[in-house]
Write a protein that holds these residues in place. Structure first.
Motif, short mmCIF file in Angstrom:
data_model
loop_
_atom_site.label_atom_id
_atom_site.label_comp_id
_atom_site.label_asym_id
_atom_site.label_seq_id
_atom_site.Cartn_x
_atom_site.Cartn_y
_atom_site.Cartn_z
N ILE A 1 0.64 -1.10 0.20
CA ILE A 1 -0.24 -0.21 -0.21
C ILE A 1 0.88 1.64 -0.06
N PHE A 2 1.84 1.39 0.89
CA PHE A 2 2.99 2.14 1.25
C PHE A 2 3.35 2.72 -0.57
N ILE A 3 4.13 1.81 -1.09
CA ILE A 3 4.94 1.77 -2.40
C ILE A 3 3.39 2.40 -3.50
N PHE A 4 2.69 1.82 -3.55
CA PHE A 4 1.84 1.75 -4.75
C PHE A 4 1.09 3.59 -4.34
N ARG A 5 0.55 4.22 -2.81
CA ARG A 5 -0.07 5.55 -2.75
C ARG A 5 0.75 6.39 -2.73
N GLY A 6 2.13 6.21 -2.59
CA GLY A 6 3.69 7.25 -1.80
C GLY A 6 4.03 7.29 -3.12
N SER A 7 4.22 6.57 -4.45
CA SER A 7 4.78 7.02 -5.81
C SER A 7 3.86 7.72 -6.68
N PRO A 8 4.19 9.02 -7.28
CA PRO A 8 3.51 8.70 -8.84
C PRO A 8 2.68 7.66 -9.39
N LEU A 9 1.81 7.28 -10.21
CA LEU A 9 1.55 6.40 -11.11
C LEU A 9 2.07 6.40 -12.62
N PHE A 10 2.08 8.26 -12.77
CA PHE A 10 2.66 8.31 -13.72
C PHE A 10 4.36 7.08 -13.94
N ILE A 11 4.92 7.61 -12.69
CA ILE A 11 5.80 7.24 -13.01
C ILE A 11 6.28 5.27 -12.98
N GLN A 12 5.24 5.02 -12.20
CA GLN A 12 4.23 3.46 -11.71
C GLN A 12 4.32 3.01 -13.46
N PHE A 13 3.70 3.56 -13.74
CA PHE A 13 3.34 3.37 -15.70
C PHE A 13 4.99 3.10 -16.46
N PHE A 14 5.63 4.53 -16.00
CA PHE A 14 7.29 3.90 -17.61
C PHE A 14 7.26 2.76 -16.67
N PHE A 15 7.76 2.48 -15.08
CA PHE A 15 8.59 1.62 -14.46
C PHE A 15 7.87 0.85 -14.68
N TYR B 1 6.26 -0.57 -17.46
CA TYR B 1 6.68 -0.78 -19.05
C TYR B 1 8.07 -1.40 -19.06
N PHE B 2 8.73 -0.75 -18.20
CA PHE B 2 10.24 -1.54 -18.95
C PHE B 2 10.92 -2.43 -17.80
N VAL B 3 10.13 -2.44 -17.05
CA VAL B 3 10.24 -4.14 -16.54
C VAL B 3 9.19 -5.18 -17.14
N PHE B 4 8.77 -4.85 -17.66
CA PHE B 4 7.45 -5.92 -19.03
C PHE B 4 8.94 -6.22 -19.48
N LEU B 5 9.34 -4.90 -20.15
CA LEU B 5 9.75 -4.34 -21.03
C LEU B 5 11.40 -5.65 -21.58
N SER B 6 11.76 -5.66 -20.14
CA SER B 6 13.40 -6.40 -19.75
C SER B 6 12.47 -8.02 -19.57
N LEU B 7 11.56 -7.81 -18.85
CA LEU B 7 10.98 -9.74 -18.81
C LEU B 7 10.45 -10.01 -20.51
N LYS B 8 10.94 -9.68 -21.34
CA LYS B 8 10.60 -10.43 -22.57
C LYS B 8 11.19 -11.32 -23.13
N PRO B 9 12.52 -10.68 -22.79
CA PRO B 9 12.98 -12.04 -23.68
C PRO B 9 13.96 -13.28 -22.71
N ILE B 10 12.59 -13.01 -22.10
CA ILE B 10 13.13 -14.08 -21.05
C ILE B 10 12.26 -15.38 -21.60
N HIS B 11 11.11 -15.23 -21.64
CA HIS B 11 10.12 -16.60 -21.80
C HIS B 11 9.14 -15.73 -22.49
N PRO B 12 8.81 -16.22 -24.15
CA PRO B 12 7.53 -16.04 -25.05
C PRO B 12 6.44 -15.93 -24.18
N MET B 13 6.09 -15.97 -22.85
CA MET B 13 5.33 -16.12 -21.66
C MET B 13 5.12 -14.56 -21.42
N PHE B 14 5.64 -13.94 -21.45
CA PHE B 14 5.54 -12.37 -20.66
C PHE B 14 5.34 -10.91 -22.23
N GLU B 15 4.89 -11.92 -23.34
CA GLU B 15 4.94 -11.30 -24.21
C GLU B 15 4.01 -10.14 -24.65
#
Lengths: 268, 277
Positions: A80-94, A96-110
């Motif tokens: 609750i603290f992490i998701f309420r304490g930081s801006p949603l805008f940054i959460q979206f960016f973060f 997205y880039f986490v998902f992007l770096s997961l992508k090459p690991i397994h096609p499941m994360f495509e």
């Protein structure tokens, strides 16, 4: 081109049906209304699903935060603290880039890096955290007499939760939760302005509104249209949640029922 | 590593943190002023002014704020240029809106085409601050409006009984007393304002989001200026932590301020404080 033709062409443009090319010049009012309205499909999709899944998770989180067990309480508190304490805008960016770096690991994360799933997950976590805090507050303000009565009747565990704690919590939290729902819909407009790409120009309402504003260099038409759509959605939410509120409070005398009030909570 | 983190571009990243703090420092009082104006207008006995105040607060609260951010940046810019155009070139005959273009005479351009880079940046920042102030002014106005209504009516009646005019009552009785009631709402708003600062990125200011994207990314998949792959994830993680720390610190500070202010007040919190000691 007549207006019905435009609606046929662009009405479902946001989800990829109809004309492929967006209009490039000589924008008519009808085109702006249709395209921005078709973008609303995405806003409603994100809002609705995040709200539905988020509700269940939020109840669990609130119970976790209220739990006497450290192993349950600490993770919920941190979530609750992490998701309420930081801006949603940054959460979206973060996110997205986490998902992007997961992508090459397994096609499941495509599909995670596509907006329809990835952004939904981020939005889901965010709204869960906010609603959980609301529910937790309601949980803390359940009248002591109610739970004492439940104890006196020998209720415990699941029946106690289902029949006493949960309905009362929901009833107390409902006005605040209505606001949360409204602002959740408002925050869906952030999605295509963060990392998440709008493939083949399938964007949400704000995406198209800013497209028109950029092309015509005239913000005074598309943004008021967008505003109108969002006010409609807001009124709809207030209506639906108002009905639910009435049902939740149906056992109370009519003066004692809490009224729904729109209070600002704004950007997250 | 230490060397990498102190390159020129990283220095601009650290500077942009300063930009964010500067924005907060300017916007907070400006928004408070707008809000005060809005709340005072909404209480006014002059009907059109009251409508204006109420519409201002209702409209901005009902629509996603990001739409307002995008809207006001263009609208304000065009508004300024239009006003200057009217003043500076009165004998201009062409229409200003020519199809999809917005054309004003060269003297009315803001900032001037030949102005140095920093003027452009300062102007962009100024428009951003104004936008933030307008949007957050509406929310602050709502909080202050509520706080004004929370001041006990007996106080105002007493003032009237002493023969104070409306203006005197407002400035001498209402305004000094409303702050205690407004503080919880305002501190909440401060938290929201902190969390809204990344939207600066959308307004075209080179803020921390811009630099995080720039520095973390690679120029193209194969060749890169930077000695790393796609690090945007880590840069955004750093931003996330920065904002978390910032909100946490403000929370602690605001709690202290609140405890200070409630000390000795005739409210529930003040009563609890009295009992605790």
């Amino acid at each position: 081109m007549s207006c019905t033709q435009t609606i046929l062409d662009y009405g479902l443009r946001a989800i990829g049906y109809g004309e492929r090319l967006l209009p490039r010049s000589d924008f008519t009012l009808c085109q702006q209304f249709t395209l921005i309205g078709s973008g609303m499909i995405w806003n409603i999709y994100f809002g609705l699903f995040a709200l539905m899944f988020g509700f269940c998770f939020a109840v669990a989180l609130a119970m976790g935060k209220d739990s006497p067990r450290v192993l349950l309480r600490k993770p919920s508190e941190w979530f609750i603290f992490i998701f309420r304490g930081s801006p949603l805008f940054i959460q979206f960016f973060f996110g997205y880039f986490v998902f992007l770096s997961l992508k090459p690991i397994h096609p499941m994360f495509e599909s995670l890096s596509a907006a329809w799933l990835g952004a939904l997950i981020v939005l889901f976590c965010n709204t869960s955290a906010y609603s959980a805090e609301i529910f937790y507050g309601a949980l803390k303000s359940i009248p002591k007499g109610d739970t004492e009565a439940a104890d006196a009747y020998g209720m415990s565990g699941w029946p106690r939760f289902k029949r006493i704690v949960f309905p009362t919590m929901l009833r107390l939290a409902w006005p605040a939760y209505t606001n949360e729902a409204i602002f959740l819909f408002h925050s869906t407009t952030l999605i295509f302005f963060t990392g998440f790409p709008a493939r083949q120009q399938r964007g949400d309402a704000l995406y198209y509104a800013s497209y028109f504003a950029d092309k015509t260099f005239n913000p005074f038409v598309p943004y008021p249209i967008l505003a109108m759509y969002f006010i409609l959605v807001t009124l709809l939410i207030i209506g639906v949640f108002g009905i639910a509120n009435k049902r939740l409070n149906r056992h109370l005398p009519s003066q004692a029922r809490p009224k729904l009030r729109l209070r600002p909570q704004i950007i997250r | 590593m230490a060397c990498y983190l102190t390159t020129g571009k990283h220095m601009s990243l650290y500077w942009s943190v300063g930009t964010v703090l500067l924005l907060l420092a300017i916007t907070a009082p400006a928004a408070l002023m707008f809000g005060f104006g809005g709340a005072a207008a909404a209480r006014s006995s002059f009907t059109p002014l009251r409508w204006f105040g109420k519409t201002y607060m209702a409209l901005i609260r009902g629509v996603p704020d990001i739409a307002f951010f995008l809207f006001f940046v263009i609208a304000l810019d065009q508004g300024f240029e239009w006003a200057r155009h009217q003043v500076l070139c009165p004998d201009w005959t062409d229409a200003i809106r020519q199809g999809n273009d917005f054309v004003v005479c060269a003297e009315a351009k803001l900032p001037q085409g030949n102005a140095p880079q920093w003027v452009h940046e300062v102007y962009g920042f100024f428009v951003a601050v104004l936008t933030f102030a307008i949007v957050f002014g509406a929310f602050a106005g709502n909080v202050l409006f509520g706080a004004m209504r929370a001041v006990p009516a007996a106080q105002l009646e007493t003032a009237a009984a002493y023969g104070m005019s409306k203006r005197q009552t407002f400035w001498r009785i209402l305004v000094p007393q409303m702050w205690v009631f407004a503080l919880p709402g305002l501190s909440n708003l401060w938290m929201v304002l902190i969390k809204a600062t990344p939207l600066l990125f959308l307004l075209g200011v080179e803020d921390i989001v811009y630099w995080a994207r720039e520095l973390g990314g690679t120029k193209n998949p194969r060749f890169t200026d930077y000695p790393h792959g796609d690090w945007r994830m880590w840069y955004f993680l750093a931003l996330l932590v920065f904002y978390l720390a910032f909100t946490k610190v403000s929370e602690v500070v605001l709690d202290r301020v609140m405890a200070r202010l409630t000390h000795g007040q005739a409210t529930a919190a003040g009563e609890a404080q009295r009992k605790a000691t």
